[in-house]
Every structure is written in structure tokens, then in C-alpha cells.
Design a protein around this motif. Structure first.
Motif, PDB file in Angstrom:
ATOM      1  N   ALA A  67      -0.049  21.874  57.817  1.00 38.98           N
ATOM      2  CA  ALA A  67      -1.494  22.046  57.686  1.00 38.98           C
ATOM      3  C   ALA A  67      -2.166  20.678  57.750  1.00 38.98           C
ATOM      4  O   ALA A  67      -1.521  19.644  57.574  1.00 38.98           O
ATOM      5  N   GLU A  68      -3.433  20.693  58.027  1.00 38.66           N
ATOM      6  CA  GLU A  68      -4.192  19.444  58.097  1.00 38.66           C
ATOM      7  C   GLU A  68      -5.464  19.600  57.292  1.00 38.66           C
ATOM      8  O   GLU A  68      -6.126  20.633  57.373  1.00 38.66           O
ATOM      9  N   VAL A  69      -5.782  18.591  56.507  1.00 39.73           N
ATOM     10  CA  VAL A  69      -7.029  18.581  55.756  1.00 39.73           C
ATOM     11  C   VAL A  69      -7.712  17.244  55.973  1.00 39.73           C
ATOM     12  O   VAL A  69      -7.067  16.243  56.282  1.00 39.73           O
ATOM     13  N   VAL A  70      -8.993  17.219  55.833  1.00 35.38           N
ATOM     14  CA  VAL A  70      -9.758  15.995  55.931  1.00 35.38           C
ATOM     15  C   VAL A  70     -10.206  15.632  54.523  1.00 35.38           C
ATOM     16  O   VAL A  70     -10.789  16.464  53.811  1.00 35.38           O
TER      17      VAL A  70
END
Length: 71
Positions: A67-70
Motif C-alpha cells: 500500500a502507499e500513503v502520503v
């Protein structure tokens, strides 16, 4: 033998591959994806020969997510 999930990260200076669910440090690396995968496979085989099949903890891992989060 059960399949082992492998993470392969591509960095500017090459690829790093490592398995999910194995006790200890097992890593493969190369400039090329396929070679990093082959390298980690060889490292896993060596790990099993050295520490035994009981060192593989893949039970309970049914899926792997990235997953990717900012922040």
C-alpha cells in the motif's frame, strides 16, 4: 513445498529481493529483477538446508499487500 511470497524492490542501483515469513535474514540482490529473484531463491534453499524446514513460517500468511500513503 508451499510457495513463498517474495518482495522485490527496484532501486536506482539495483534490485533487492526478500521473502515474507522466514525467520532470519534471507536476501537476494542484483542489477536485474530476474537475477535478484534467482539469488533469493538460492538463499532460501541454503537457509532451509542450514536451519531446516521448520525455519519457514509461511502458515497464516494468506495474502500480501503493498500500500502507499502520503504523509
Amino acid at each position: 513445498m508451499q510457495p513463498i511470497k517474495i518482495i522485490i524492490e527496484k532501486h536506482p542501483d539495483g534490485c533487492v529481493a526478500y521473502p515474507i515469513g522466514i525467520k532470519g535474514i534471507v536476501v537476494g540482490e542484483s542489477d536485474i529483477y530476474e537475477e535478484a529473484l534467482a539469488d533469493v531463491k538460492s538463499a532460501i534453499q541454503f537457509h532451509i538446508e542450514t536451519f531446516g524446514r521448520e525455519s519457514i513460517e509461511i502458515d497464516g500468511i494468506s495474502e500480501t499487500f503493498v500500500a502507499e500513503v502520503v504523509v
